[in-house]
Design an enzyme around this catalytic site. Structure first.
Site, mmCIF file in Angstrom:
data_model
loop_
_atom_site.group_PDB
_atom_site.id
_atom_site.type_symbol
_atom_site.label_atom_id
_atom_site.label_comp_id
_atom_site.label_asym_id
_atom_site.label_seq_id
_atom_site.Cartn_x
_atom_site.Cartn_y
_atom_site.Cartn_z
ATOM 1 N N ASP A 1 -6.448 31.594 -58.248
ATOM 2 C CA ASP A 1 -6.924 31.281 -59.590
ATOM 3 C C ASP A 1 -8.441 31.421 -59.646
ATOM 4 O O ASP A 1 -9.103 31.689 -58.635
ATOM 5 C CB ASP A 1 -6.500 29.867 -59.988
ATOM 6 C CG ASP A 1 -6.792 28.850 -58.886
ATOM 7 O OD1 ASP A 1 -7.979 28.634 -58.583
ATOM 8 O OD2 ASP A 1 -5.832 28.308 -58.303
ATOM 9 N N ASP B 1 -11.461 43.841 -65.226
ATOM 10 C CA ASP B 1 -10.500 44.933 -65.408
ATOM 11 C C ASP B 1 -10.079 44.992 -66.874
ATOM 12 O O ASP B 1 -9.441 44.063 -67.369
ATOM 13 C CB ASP B 1 -9.272 44.668 -64.524
ATOM 14 C CG ASP B 1 -8.733 45.931 -63.891
ATOM 15 O OD1 ASP B 1 -8.768 46.976 -64.557
ATOM 16 O OD2 ASP B 1 -8.269 45.871 -62.738
ATOM 17 N N ASP C 1 -8.958 50.568 -66.482
ATOM 18 C CA ASP C 1 -7.689 50.966 -65.897
ATOM 19 C C ASP C 1 -7.170 52.234 -66.572
ATOM 20 O O ASP C 1 -7.233 52.370 -67.799
ATOM 21 C CB ASP C 1 -6.688 49.814 -66.088
ATOM 22 C CG ASP C 1 -5.352 50.074 -65.430
ATOM 23 O OD1 ASP C 1 -5.306 50.185 -64.199
ATOM 24 O OD2 ASP C 1 -4.353 50.156 -66.171
ATOM 25 N N GLU D 1 -11.011 54.411 -63.791
ATOM 26 C CA GLU D 1 -10.004 54.855 -62.835
ATOM 27 C C GLU D 1 -9.391 56.148 -63.369
ATOM 28 O O GLU D 1 -8.779 56.157 -64.429
ATOM 29 C CB GLU D 1 -8.911 53.805 -62.675
ATOM 30 C CG GLU D 1 -7.769 54.264 -61.766
ATOM 31 C CD GLU D 1 -6.504 53.438 -61.931
ATOM 32 O OE1 GLU D 1 -5.761 53.316 -60.937
ATOM 33 O OE2 GLU D 1 -6.253 52.928 -63.034
ATOM 34 N N HIS E 1 -5.818 47.773 -54.797
ATOM 35 C CA HIS E 1 -4.574 47.013 -54.972
ATOM 36 C C HIS E 1 -3.358 47.897 -55.237
ATOM 37 O O HIS E 1 -2.248 47.371 -55.375
ATOM 38 C CB HIS E 1 -4.739 46.044 -56.140
ATOM 39 C CG HIS E 1 -4.922 46.730 -57.459
ATOM 40 N ND1 HIS E 1 -6.046 47.470 -57.748
ATOM 41 C CD2 HIS E 1 -4.137 46.811 -58.557
ATOM 42 C CE1 HIS E 1 -5.935 47.976 -58.960
ATOM 43 N NE2 HIS E 1 -4.783 47.599 -59.476
ATOM 44 N N ASP E 2 -3.550 49.211 -55.310
ATOM 45 C CA ASP E 2 -2.445 50.109 -55.642
ATOM 46 C C ASP E 2 -1.987 50.995 -54.491
ATOM 47 O O ASP E 2 -1.014 51.732 -54.648
ATOM 48 C CB ASP E 2 -2.847 51.029 -56.811
ATOM 49 C CG ASP E 2 -2.769 50.333 -58.159
ATOM 50 O OD1 ASP E 2 -1.966 49.393 -58.293
ATOM 51 O OD2 ASP E 2 -3.525 50.731 -59.069
#
Length: 550
Positions: A38, A107, A209, A279, A341-342
Protein backbone atom coordinates in the site's frame (compact mmCIF):
# COMPACT_ATOMS: atom_id res chain seq x y z
CA UNK A 1 -4.01 21.27 -3.64
CA UNK A 2 -2.77 24.81 -4.23
CA UNK A 3 -0.66 26.05 -7.13
CA UNK A 4 2.38 25.90 -4.85
CA UNK A 5 2.63 22.29 -5.98
CA UNK A 6 3.65 23.56 -9.41
CA UNK A 7 7.20 24.43 -8.32
CA UNK A 8 8.63 21.24 -6.84
CA UNK A 9 11.69 21.44 -9.09
CA UNK A 10 13.77 24.13 -10.75
CA UNK A 11 15.43 21.74 -13.21
CA UNK A 12 13.06 21.18 -16.11
CA UNK A 13 15.41 18.60 -17.66
CA UNK A 14 15.85 16.44 -14.55
CA UNK A 15 14.52 13.45 -16.52
CA UNK A 16 17.33 13.49 -19.08
CA UNK A 17 19.72 10.77 -17.93
CA UNK A 18 17.67 10.15 -14.78
CA UNK A 19 17.53 6.80 -12.99
CA UNK A 20 13.90 5.86 -12.30
CA UNK A 21 12.96 3.14 -9.81
CA UNK A 22 9.71 1.35 -10.59
CA UNK A 23 7.60 0.38 -7.60
CA UNK A 24 4.80 -2.15 -7.97
CA UNK A 25 2.64 -0.99 -5.02
CA UNK A 26 0.88 -4.29 -4.42
CA UNK A 27 4.24 -6.02 -3.85
CA UNK A 28 6.45 -3.44 -2.17
CA UNK A 29 5.43 -3.14 1.49
CA UNK A 30 2.26 -4.01 3.38
CA UNK A 31 1.63 -1.62 6.29
CA UNK A 32 -1.83 -2.87 7.26
CA UNK A 33 -1.54 -6.67 7.49
CA UNK A 34 -3.78 -7.19 4.47
CA UNK A 35 -1.28 -9.24 2.47
CA UNK A 36 -1.02 -6.53 -0.18
CA UNK A 37 1.30 -3.55 -0.35
CA UNK A 38 0.00 0.00 0.00
CA UNK A 39 0.97 3.67 -0.21
CA UNK A 40 1.90 4.01 3.46
CA UNK A 41 4.18 1.01 3.05
CA UNK A 42 5.93 2.71 0.15
CA UNK A 43 6.32 5.95 2.11
CA UNK A 44 7.94 4.05 4.96
CA UNK A 45 10.51 2.56 2.57
CA UNK A 46 11.49 5.73 0.70
CA UNK A 47 14.66 6.01 2.76
CA UNK A 48 15.80 2.73 1.26
CA UNK A 49 14.86 3.86 -2.25
CA UNK A 50 16.78 7.12 -1.83
CA UNK A 51 19.82 5.18 -0.58
CA UNK A 52 20.06 3.47 -3.98
CA UNK A 53 21.00 6.75 -5.62
CA UNK A 54 18.00 6.93 -7.96
CA UNK A 55 16.40 10.19 -9.07
CA UNK A 56 12.73 9.27 -9.26
CA UNK A 57 10.14 6.62 -8.52
CA UNK A 58 7.48 5.35 -10.91
CA UNK A 59 4.38 3.99 -9.19
CA UNK A 60 2.36 1.36 -11.02
CA UNK A 61 -1.41 2.02 -10.82
CA UNK A 62 -3.00 2.62 -7.44
CA UNK A 63 -6.29 4.09 -8.73
CA UNK A 64 -9.74 2.70 -7.94
CA UNK A 65 -10.16 -0.52 -9.86
CA UNK A 66 -11.92 -3.90 -9.79
CA UNK A 67 -8.35 -5.29 -10.15
CA UNK A 68 -9.19 -7.62 -13.04
CA UNK A 69 -5.77 -6.66 -14.44
CA UNK A 70 -4.10 -5.64 -11.21
CA UNK A 71 -5.09 -1.98 -11.44
CA UNK A 72 -4.57 -1.49 -15.15
CA UNK A 73 -8.36 -1.48 -15.39
CA UNK A 74 -9.24 1.90 -13.88
CA UNK A 75 -12.74 2.70 -12.61
CA UNK A 76 -11.87 6.16 -11.19
CA UNK A 77 -8.85 8.11 -12.42
CA UNK A 78 -9.01 10.63 -9.59
CA UNK A 79 -9.05 8.49 -6.47
CA UNK A 80 -6.96 5.87 -4.70
CA UNK A 81 -8.26 2.33 -4.42
CA UNK A 82 -8.97 1.55 -0.75
CA UNK A 83 -6.61 -1.44 -0.88
CA UNK A 84 -3.76 1.06 -1.34
CA UNK A 85 -4.98 3.78 1.00
CA UNK A 86 -6.37 7.28 0.49
CA UNK A 87 -5.61 10.49 -1.36
CA UNK A 88 -4.14 11.81 1.89
CA UNK A 89 -1.76 8.82 1.92
CA UNK A 90 -0.73 9.68 -1.63
CA UNK A 91 -0.11 13.33 -0.72
CA UNK A 92 2.03 12.21 2.22
CA UNK A 93 4.01 9.91 -0.09
CA UNK A 94 4.70 12.75 -2.54
CA UNK A 95 5.75 15.09 0.27
CA UNK A 96 8.14 12.52 1.74
CA UNK A 97 9.60 11.67 -1.66
CA UNK A 98 10.24 15.33 -2.41
CA UNK A 99 11.80 15.78 1.02
CA UNK A 100 14.25 13.02 0.13
CA UNK A 101 15.01 14.51 -3.28
CA UNK A 102 12.99 11.95 -5.26
CA UNK A 103 10.66 12.82 -8.13
CA UNK A 104 7.34 10.97 -8.33
CA UNK A 105 5.99 9.58 -11.60
CA UNK A 106 2.67 7.76 -11.79
CA UNK A 107 1.26 5.26 -14.27
CA UNK A 108 -1.37 6.91 -16.45
CA UNK A 109 -3.52 4.18 -18.05
CA UNK A 110 -5.68 6.08 -20.52
CA UNK A 111 -5.98 3.87 -23.59
CA UNK A 112 -8.80 1.97 -21.88
CA UNK A 113 -10.80 1.90 -18.68
CA UNK A 114 -12.51 -0.75 -16.60
CA UNK A 115 -15.97 -1.79 -17.73
CA UNK A 116 -16.98 -0.62 -14.24
CA UNK A 117 -15.99 2.98 -14.99
CA UNK A 118 -19.06 5.30 -14.97
CA UNK A 119 -18.14 6.46 -18.48
CA UNK A 120 -18.50 2.95 -19.88
CA UNK A 121 -21.64 2.20 -17.93
CA UNK A 122 -23.25 5.24 -19.51
CA UNK A 123 -21.80 4.53 -22.96
CA UNK A 124 -23.18 1.01 -23.13
CA UNK A 125 -26.64 2.02 -21.94
CA UNK A 126 -27.78 3.25 -25.36
CA UNK A 127 -26.56 4.46 -28.74
CA UNK A 128 -27.72 8.05 -28.21
CA UNK A 129 -26.60 9.06 -24.71
CA UNK A 130 -23.99 11.75 -23.99
CA UNK A 131 -21.15 9.24 -23.84
CA UNK A 132 -22.37 6.84 -26.51
CA UNK A 133 -19.30 7.60 -28.64
CA UNK A 134 -16.72 7.60 -25.82
CA UNK A 135 -15.68 4.01 -26.54
CA UNK A 136 -15.01 2.09 -29.74
CA UNK A 137 -18.32 0.56 -30.80
CA UNK A 138 -19.05 -1.14 -34.11
CA UNK A 139 -21.84 -3.10 -35.76
CA UNK A 140 -21.32 -6.78 -36.52
CA UNK A 141 -20.75 -8.12 -39.99
CA UNK A 142 -23.92 -9.37 -41.73
CA UNK A 143 -23.22 -12.86 -40.38
CA UNK A 144 -23.02 -11.56 -36.80
CA UNK A 145 -19.27 -11.95 -36.40
CA UNK A 146 -16.84 -9.29 -35.17
CA UNK A 147 -16.25 -6.18 -37.29
CA UNK A 148 -12.73 -7.22 -38.31
CA UNK A 149 -9.82 -9.54 -37.46
CA UNK A 150 -8.20 -7.50 -34.69
CA UNK A 151 -6.94 -9.56 -31.75
CA UNK A 152 -6.59 -8.98 -28.03
CA UNK A 153 -3.14 -9.26 -26.51
CA UNK A 154 -4.72 -11.35 -23.75
CA UNK A 155 -6.12 -13.87 -26.21
CA UNK A 156 -9.03 -14.11 -28.62
CA UNK A 157 -10.74 -11.38 -30.65
CA UNK A 158 -10.37 -7.70 -29.71
CA UNK A 159 -14.17 -7.39 -29.85
CA UNK A 160 -16.85 -8.26 -27.30
CA UNK A 161 -20.57 -8.37 -28.04
CA UNK A 162 -22.78 -6.20 -25.85
CA UNK A 163 -26.43 -7.27 -25.75
CA UNK A 164 -27.75 -3.88 -24.60
CA UNK A 165 -26.39 -1.84 -27.52
CA UNK A 166 -26.35 -4.84 -29.84
CA UNK A 167 -22.92 -3.85 -30.98
CA UNK A 168 -19.35 -4.95 -30.42
CA UNK A 169 -16.92 -2.91 -28.36
CA UNK A 170 -13.16 -3.00 -28.81
CA UNK A 171 -10.74 -4.20 -26.13
CA UNK A 172 -7.01 -4.57 -26.77
CA UNK A 173 -6.66 -6.40 -23.46
CA UNK A 174 -9.32 -8.06 -21.27
CA UNK A 175 -12.97 -7.92 -22.21
CA UNK A 176 -13.38 -5.91 -19.00
CA UNK A 177 -10.98 -3.25 -20.37
CA UNK A 178 -12.91 -1.45 -23.13
CA UNK A 179 -10.91 0.92 -25.33
CA UNK A 180 -11.65 4.63 -25.22
CA UNK A 181 -12.42 6.41 -28.48
CA UNK A 182 -9.68 9.03 -28.82
CA UNK A 183 -11.21 10.26 -32.07
CA UNK A 184 -13.78 11.95 -29.84
CA UNK A 185 -12.30 15.28 -28.59
CA UNK A 186 -14.48 15.15 -25.46
CA UNK A 187 -12.70 11.93 -24.44
CA UNK A 188 -9.34 13.64 -24.84
CA UNK A 189 -10.52 16.60 -22.78
CA UNK A 190 -11.80 14.39 -19.98
CA UNK A 191 -8.58 12.39 -19.84
CA UNK A 192 -6.42 15.51 -19.79
CA UNK A 193 -8.53 16.78 -16.89
CA UNK A 194 -7.58 13.64 -14.93
CA UNK A 195 -3.91 14.28 -15.75
CA UNK A 196 -4.28 17.84 -14.46
CA UNK A 197 -5.78 16.46 -11.24
CA UNK A 198 -2.52 14.68 -10.44
CA UNK A 199 -0.33 17.53 -11.66
CA UNK A 200 -2.10 19.74 -9.13
CA UNK A 201 -1.24 17.20 -6.43
CA UNK A 202 2.44 17.66 -7.21
CA UNK A 203 3.43 14.63 -9.27
CA UNK A 204 6.56 15.17 -11.35
CA UNK A 205 5.67 13.03 -14.33
CA UNK A 206 3.76 10.22 -15.94
CA UNK A 207 4.52 6.82 -17.39
CA UNK A 208 2.03 6.41 -20.20
CA UNK A 209 0.86 2.83 -20.47
CA UNK A 210 0.54 1.48 -24.04
CA UNK A 211 1.01 4.98 -25.42
CA UNK A 212 0.75 3.90 -29.06
CA UNK A 213 -2.63 2.17 -28.51
CA UNK A 214 -4.70 5.32 -28.09
CA UNK A 215 -6.13 5.61 -31.61
CA UNK A 216 -7.57 3.00 -33.95
CA UNK A 217 -8.20 3.08 -37.68
CA UNK A 218 -11.61 4.70 -38.25
CA UNK A 219 -12.24 2.43 -41.22
CA UNK A 220 -11.65 -0.67 -39.06
CA UNK A 221 -9.48 -2.25 -41.76
CA UNK A 222 -8.20 -5.79 -41.18
CA UNK A 223 -4.62 -6.23 -40.08
CA UNK A 224 -2.50 -8.16 -42.59
CA UNK A 225 -0.40 -11.16 -41.51
CA UNK A 226 3.06 -10.40 -40.21
CA UNK A 227 5.90 -11.20 -42.55
CA UNK A 228 9.14 -12.08 -40.81
CA UNK A 229 11.60 -9.22 -41.10
CA UNK A 230 15.31 -9.98 -40.97
CA UNK A 231 16.90 -8.70 -37.77
CA UNK A 232 13.55 -7.59 -36.34
CA UNK A 233 13.29 -7.67 -32.54
CA UNK A 234 10.78 -6.84 -29.84
CA UNK A 235 7.84 -9.14 -30.50
CA UNK A 236 4.51 -7.81 -29.26
CA UNK A 237 3.60 -11.09 -27.59
CA UNK A 238 5.09 -14.50 -26.73
CA UNK A 239 5.12 -16.91 -29.66
CA UNK A 240 2.28 -18.94 -28.11
CA UNK A 241 -0.04 -15.97 -28.60
CA UNK A 242 -1.62 -15.50 -32.07
CA UNK A 243 -1.51 -11.72 -31.49
CA UNK A 244 2.04 -11.90 -32.81
CA UNK A 245 0.83 -13.37 -36.12
CA UNK A 246 -0.52 -10.01 -37.28
CA UNK A 247 1.12 -6.85 -38.59
CA UNK A 248 -0.71 -4.36 -36.39
CA UNK A 249 -1.12 -1.60 -38.95
CA UNK A 250 -4.62 -0.52 -38.01
CA UNK A 251 -5.43 -1.29 -34.38
CA UNK A 252 -2.68 0.95 -32.95
CA UNK A 253 0.07 3.50 -33.76
CA UNK A 254 -2.22 5.69 -35.84
CA UNK A 255 -1.01 9.09 -37.11
CA UNK A 256 -3.66 10.98 -35.10
CA UNK A 257 -1.75 10.08 -31.92
CA UNK A 258 0.89 12.72 -32.64
CA UNK A 259 -1.58 15.58 -32.22
CA UNK A 260 -2.86 14.18 -28.92
CA UNK A 261 0.68 13.78 -27.54
CA UNK A 262 1.27 17.41 -28.38
CA UNK A 263 -1.82 18.30 -26.35
CA UNK A 264 -0.54 16.17 -23.49
CA UNK A 265 2.90 17.84 -23.61
CA UNK A 266 1.36 21.32 -23.76
CA UNK A 267 -0.48 20.57 -20.52
CA UNK A 268 2.68 19.30 -18.81
CA UNK A 269 4.60 22.37 -19.96
CA UNK A 270 2.20 24.58 -18.02
CA UNK A 271 3.85 23.13 -14.91
CA UNK A 272 7.46 23.42 -13.88
CA UNK A 273 9.74 20.44 -14.46
CA UNK A 274 7.20 17.79 -15.40
CA UNK A 275 8.12 14.82 -17.62
CA UNK A 276 6.61 11.88 -19.44
CA UNK A 277 7.85 8.46 -20.52
CA UNK A 278 5.80 6.38 -22.92
CA UNK A 279 5.60 2.61 -23.19
CA UNK A 280 5.87 1.69 -26.87
CA UNK A 281 4.93 -1.85 -27.85
CA UNK A 282 5.07 -1.80 -31.62
CA UNK A 283 7.04 -4.82 -32.78
CA UNK A 284 9.61 -4.08 -35.46
CA UNK A 285 8.36 -0.46 -35.70
CA UNK A 286 9.07 0.38 -32.05
CA UNK A 287 12.14 2.54 -32.60
CA UNK A 288 10.54 4.44 -35.46
CA UNK A 289 7.58 5.09 -33.14
CA UNK A 290 9.92 6.28 -30.37
CA UNK A 291 11.51 8.70 -32.83
CA UNK A 292 8.12 10.06 -33.87
CA UNK A 293 6.86 10.40 -30.29
CA UNK A 294 9.96 12.04 -28.74
CA UNK A 295 11.32 14.25 -31.53
CA UNK A 296 10.90 18.01 -31.71
CA UNK A 297 10.57 18.70 -28.00
CA UNK A 298 6.77 19.01 -28.24
CA UNK A 299 5.54 15.49 -27.51
CA UNK A 300 6.83 12.91 -25.00
CA UNK A 301 10.07 13.56 -23.16
CA UNK A 302 11.16 9.94 -23.58
CA UNK A 303 9.95 6.45 -24.43
CA UNK A 304 10.98 2.89 -23.72
CA UNK A 305 10.51 -0.14 -25.91
CA UNK A 306 10.73 -3.89 -25.40
CA UNK A 307 13.99 -4.22 -27.35
CA UNK A 308 16.15 -4.85 -24.26
CA UNK A 309 13.38 -6.83 -22.55
CA UNK A 310 14.10 -9.85 -24.76
CA UNK A 311 16.03 -12.98 -23.67
CA UNK A 312 19.04 -11.95 -25.77
CA UNK A 313 22.04 -10.54 -23.89
CA UNK A 314 24.81 -10.39 -26.47
CA UNK A 315 27.08 -7.70 -27.83
CA UNK A 316 25.47 -8.05 -31.25
CA UNK A 317 21.93 -7.54 -29.92
CA UNK A 318 22.81 -4.62 -27.64
CA UNK A 319 24.76 -2.91 -30.40
CA UNK A 320 21.92 -3.38 -32.89
CA UNK A 321 19.41 -1.84 -30.49
CA UNK A 322 21.61 1.10 -29.49
CA UNK A 323 22.64 1.87 -33.07
CA UNK A 324 19.01 1.86 -34.12
CA UNK A 325 18.15 4.35 -31.39
CA UNK A 326 21.12 6.57 -32.22
CA UNK A 327 20.17 6.52 -35.90
CA UNK A 328 16.38 6.61 -35.88
CA UNK A 329 15.72 8.61 -32.73
CA UNK A 330 18.69 10.97 -32.72
CA UNK A 331 16.37 13.89 -31.95
CA UNK A 332 14.50 11.98 -29.26
CA UNK A 333 15.34 10.33 -25.96
CA UNK A 334 15.23 6.70 -24.86
CA UNK A 335 14.65 5.19 -21.45
CA UNK A 336 16.47 1.85 -21.18
CA UNK A 337 15.26 -1.04 -19.03
CA UNK A 338 16.11 -4.72 -18.66
CA UNK A 339 13.17 -5.59 -16.38
CA UNK A 340 9.70 -4.41 -15.44
CA UNK A 341 6.39 -5.78 -14.15
CA UNK A 342 5.46 -7.34 -17.50
CA UNK A 343 8.49 -9.51 -18.36
CA UNK A 344 10.57 -12.31 -16.87
CA UNK A 345 13.23 -10.86 -14.58
CA UNK A 346 16.40 -10.27 -16.54
CA UNK A 347 18.71 -12.32 -14.34
CA UNK A 348 16.63 -15.35 -15.30
CA UNK A 349 16.49 -14.31 -18.96
CA UNK A 350 20.22 -13.66 -19.29
CA UNK A 351 21.81 -16.29 -17.03
CA UNK A 352 22.93 -19.55 -18.60
CA UNK A 353 23.45 -22.88 -16.79
CA UNK A 354 26.50 -22.56 -14.56
CA UNK A 355 26.34 -18.76 -14.39
CA UNK A 356 26.55 -16.85 -11.13
CA UNK A 357 23.27 -14.90 -11.13
CA UNK A 358 24.85 -12.15 -9.04
CA UNK A 359 27.55 -11.60 -11.65
CA UNK A 360 24.93 -11.43 -14.39
CA UNK A 361 23.01 -8.83 -12.37
CA UNK A 362 26.15 -6.74 -11.88
CA UNK A 363 27.31 -6.72 -15.51
CA UNK A 364 23.79 -5.88 -16.71
CA UNK A 365 23.49 -2.90 -14.38
CA UNK A 366 26.95 -1.60 -15.26
CA UNK A 367 26.14 -1.84 -18.97
CA UNK A 368 22.80 -0.07 -18.81
CA UNK A 369 24.36 2.64 -16.62
CA UNK A 370 26.87 3.38 -19.36
CA UNK A 371 24.40 3.67 -22.24
CA UNK A 372 23.11 7.01 -23.51
CA UNK A 373 19.61 7.58 -22.21
CA UNK A 374 17.65 7.42 -18.99
CA UNK A 375 17.35 4.21 -16.97
CA UNK A 376 14.40 2.44 -15.43
CA UNK A 377 15.11 -0.09 -12.68
CA UNK A 378 12.47 -2.49 -11.41
CA UNK A 379 12.06 -3.20 -7.70
CA UNK A 380 14.06 -6.22 -6.58
CA UNK A 381 16.51 -6.27 -9.45
CA UNK A 382 18.98 -4.48 -7.18
CA UNK A 383 18.92 -7.65 -5.07
CA UNK A 384 19.54 -9.92 -8.05
CA UNK A 385 16.09 -11.50 -7.77
CA UNK A 386 15.29 -14.22 -10.27
CA UNK A 387 11.91 -15.04 -11.79
CA UNK A 388 9.70 -16.85 -9.28
CA UNK A 389 8.48 -20.27 -10.40
CA UNK A 390 4.86 -20.34 -9.25
CA UNK A 391 2.32 -23.13 -9.27
CA UNK A 392 -0.80 -22.70 -11.38
CA UNK A 393 -2.98 -22.42 -8.27
CA UNK A 394 -0.93 -19.41 -7.12
CA UNK A 395 -1.44 -17.41 -10.33
CA UNK A 396 -3.62 -14.32 -10.40
CA UNK A 397 -2.48 -12.81 -13.70
CA UNK A 398 -5.25 -13.38 -16.29
CA UNK A 399 -2.66 -13.41 -19.07
CA UNK A 400 -0.78 -16.32 -17.50
CA UNK A 401 -3.94 -18.21 -16.60
CA UNK A 402 -5.16 -17.87 -20.19
CA UNK A 403 -1.98 -19.26 -21.80
CA UNK A 404 -0.83 -21.73 -19.12
CA UNK A 405 1.28 -23.87 -19.27
CA UNK A 406 3.11 -22.65 -22.41
CA UNK A 407 3.29 -19.12 -20.96
CA UNK A 408 3.14 -18.56 -17.23
CA UNK A 409 2.28 -14.89 -17.35
CA UNK A 410 3.66 -12.04 -15.30
CA UNK A 411 3.19 -13.14 -11.69
CA UNK A 412 6.73 -14.52 -11.49
CA UNK A 413 8.21 -11.02 -11.64
CA UNK A 414 5.59 -9.48 -9.36
CA UNK A 415 6.17 -11.43 -6.15
CA UNK A 416 6.71 -9.37 -2.97
CA UNK A 417 9.84 -7.40 -2.21
CA UNK A 418 12.06 -9.11 0.35
CA UNK A 419 13.27 -7.00 3.28
CA UNK A 420 14.26 -9.25 6.20
CA UNK A 421 15.32 -12.84 5.72
CA UNK A 422 14.38 -14.02 9.21
CA UNK A 423 10.84 -12.63 9.28
CA UNK A 424 7.63 -14.13 8.00
CA UNK A 425 7.18 -13.37 4.31
CA UNK A 426 10.61 -11.72 4.36
CA UNK A 427 9.20 -8.67 6.14
CA UNK A 428 6.75 -7.80 3.38
CA UNK A 429 3.57 -8.59 5.32
CA UNK A 430 2.41 -10.18 8.55
CA UNK A 431 -0.43 -11.86 6.61
CA UNK A 432 -0.43 -14.32 3.74
CA UNK A 433 0.85 -12.33 0.74
CA UNK A 434 -1.21 -12.00 -2.41
CA UNK A 435 1.62 -13.88 -4.18
CA UNK A 436 4.03 -16.27 -2.45
CA UNK A 437 7.50 -15.18 -1.34
CA UNK A 438 9.99 -17.69 -2.79
CA UNK A 439 12.47 -19.15 -0.29
CA UNK A 440 15.35 -18.33 -2.63
CA UNK A 441 14.26 -14.68 -2.67
CA UNK A 442 14.21 -14.44 1.13
CA UNK A 443 17.87 -15.46 1.16
CA UNK A 444 18.60 -12.34 -0.94
CA UNK A 445 16.68 -9.95 1.32
CA UNK A 446 17.86 -6.39 1.87
CA UNK A 447 19.14 -7.13 5.39
CA UNK A 448 21.37 -9.91 4.03
CA UNK A 449 22.95 -7.61 1.46
CA UNK A 450 22.92 -4.26 3.21
CA UNK A 451 26.42 -4.54 4.73
CA UNK A 452 27.93 -7.10 2.38
CA UNK A 453 30.62 -5.32 0.37
CA UNK A 454 30.30 -7.47 -2.73
CA UNK A 455 26.51 -7.79 -2.74
CA UNK A 456 24.38 -6.99 -5.76
CA UNK A 457 22.62 -4.31 -3.71
CA UNK A 458 25.84 -2.47 -2.95
CA UNK A 459 27.00 -2.92 -6.54
CA UNK A 460 23.90 -1.00 -7.63
CA UNK A 461 24.57 1.75 -5.11
CA UNK A 462 28.23 2.14 -6.07
CA UNK A 463 27.53 2.01 -9.78
CA UNK A 464 24.86 4.71 -9.61
CA UNK A 465 27.21 6.91 -7.56
CA UNK A 466 29.90 6.31 -10.20
CA UNK A 467 27.47 7.24 -12.99
CA UNK A 468 26.48 10.51 -11.35
CA UNK A 469 30.14 11.42 -10.83
CA UNK A 470 30.72 11.54 -14.62
CA UNK A 471 28.71 13.97 -16.72
CA UNK A 472 29.71 12.03 -19.84
CA UNK A 473 27.75 8.99 -18.60
CA UNK A 474 24.55 10.92 -17.92
CA UNK A 475 24.15 13.01 -21.07
CA UNK A 476 27.37 12.61 -23.05
CA UNK A 477 27.71 11.73 -26.71
CA UNK A 478 27.96 8.07 -27.65
CA UNK A 479 30.25 6.40 -30.20
CA UNK A 480 30.81 2.69 -30.85
CA UNK A 481 34.32 1.40 -31.48
CA UNK A 482 34.57 -1.23 -34.18
CA UNK A 483 35.80 -4.65 -33.11
CA UNK A 484 35.74 -8.05 -34.76
CA UNK A 485 35.32 -9.68 -31.36
CA UNK A 486 32.14 -10.50 -29.48
CA UNK A 487 32.56 -7.39 -27.36
CA UNK A 488 30.91 -4.05 -26.84
CA UNK A 489 33.31 -1.11 -26.97
CA UNK A 490 32.22 2.52 -26.99
CA UNK A 491 33.06 6.00 -25.73
CA UNK A 492 30.96 8.58 -23.88
CA UNK A 493 32.02 12.21 -24.22
CA UNK A 494 30.98 15.48 -22.60
CA UNK A 495 33.09 18.64 -22.62
CA UNK A 496 36.70 17.71 -21.86
CA UNK A 497 35.78 14.27 -20.55
CA UNK A 498 35.85 11.17 -22.76
CA UNK A 499 35.34 7.74 -21.23
CA UNK A 500 36.01 4.37 -22.83
CA UNK A 501 34.03 1.28 -21.89
CA UNK A 502 34.57 -2.31 -22.98
CA UNK A 503 32.10 -5.07 -22.08
CA UNK A 504 32.62 -8.80 -22.35
CA UNK A 505 29.12 -10.24 -22.11
CA UNK A 506 30.30 -13.77 -22.90
CA UNK A 507 31.31 -16.35 -20.31
CA UNK A 508 34.84 -16.75 -21.70
CA UNK A 509 37.94 -14.67 -20.93
CA UNK A 510 39.05 -12.42 -23.81
CA UNK A 511 41.71 -9.87 -24.66
CA UNK A 512 40.97 -6.56 -26.36
CA UNK A 513 43.60 -4.43 -28.07
CA UNK A 514 42.94 -0.72 -27.85
CA UNK A 515 42.59 1.10 -31.19
CA UNK A 516 45.64 3.13 -32.19
CA UNK A 517 43.73 6.41 -31.95
CA UNK A 518 42.85 5.88 -28.29
CA UNK A 519 45.28 6.62 -25.47
CA UNK A 520 44.37 5.70 -21.91
CA UNK A 521 44.93 8.55 -19.51
CA UNK A 522 43.64 6.73 -16.44
CA UNK A 523 41.81 3.49 -15.81
CA UNK A 524 38.49 3.77 -14.03
CA UNK A 525 37.61 1.62 -11.07
CA UNK A 526 34.30 0.20 -12.19
CA UNK A 527 32.52 -1.20 -9.11
CA UNK A 528 32.67 -4.97 -9.02
CA UNK A 529 35.23 -5.54 -11.78
CA UNK A 530 39.02 -5.76 -11.96
CA UNK A 531 40.17 -6.20 -15.59
CA UNK A 532 43.87 -5.89 -16.36
CA UNK A 533 45.51 -3.40 -18.76
CA UNK A 534 49.00 -4.25 -19.94
CA UNK A 535 50.37 -1.93 -22.58
CA UNK A 536 47.49 -1.62 -25.03
CA UNK A 537 45.83 -4.93 -24.18
CA UNK A 538 42.84 -5.26 -21.87
CA UNK A 539 42.26 -8.71 -20.35
CA UNK A 540 38.66 -9.34 -19.34
CA UNK A 541 37.17 -12.33 -17.58
CA UNK A 542 33.74 -13.59 -18.57
CA UNK A 543 30.93 -11.13 -17.81
CA UNK A 544 33.39 -8.33 -17.04
CA UNK A 545 33.67 -4.62 -17.88
CA UNK A 546 36.58 -2.21 -18.33
CA UNK A 547 36.53 1.56 -18.14
CA UNK A 548 39.11 4.28 -18.72
CA UNK A 549 39.46 8.00 -19.17
CA UNK A 550 40.93 8.63 -22.64
Amino acid sequence: MTSAALTTTSDKDWWRGAVIYQIYPRSFQDSTGSGSGDLKGITGRLGYVASLGVDAIWLSPFFKSPMADMGYDVSDYCDVDPMFGTLADFDALVAEAHRRGLKVMIDQVISHTSDQHPWFKESRASRDNAKADWYVWADPKPDGTAPNNWLSIFGGPAWEWDGVRRQYYMHNFLTSQPDLNFHNPHVQDALLDTVKFWLERGVDGFRLDTVNFYFHDKQLRNNPPLEKIEGATSADAPDVNPYGFQNHLYDKTQPENIAFLKRFRALLDQYDGRASVGEVGDGYRSLATVAAYTSGGDKLNMCYTFDLLSPEFTATHIRRCVEAVETRAADGWICWAFSNHDVTRHVSRFAQPGDDPARVAKIALTLIACLRGSICLYQGEELGLTEADLAFEDLVDPYGIRFWPSFKGRDGCRTPMVWQSDKANAGFSTAKPWLPVPVEHAALAVDMQQDAVGSVLNHYRKTLVFRKAHAAMVEGDFRFISTNQDLLAFTRSSGDETLLFVFNLTREAVEFTLPTDIAVRQTLVLPGFAPRLQGRTVSLEGREAFGASV
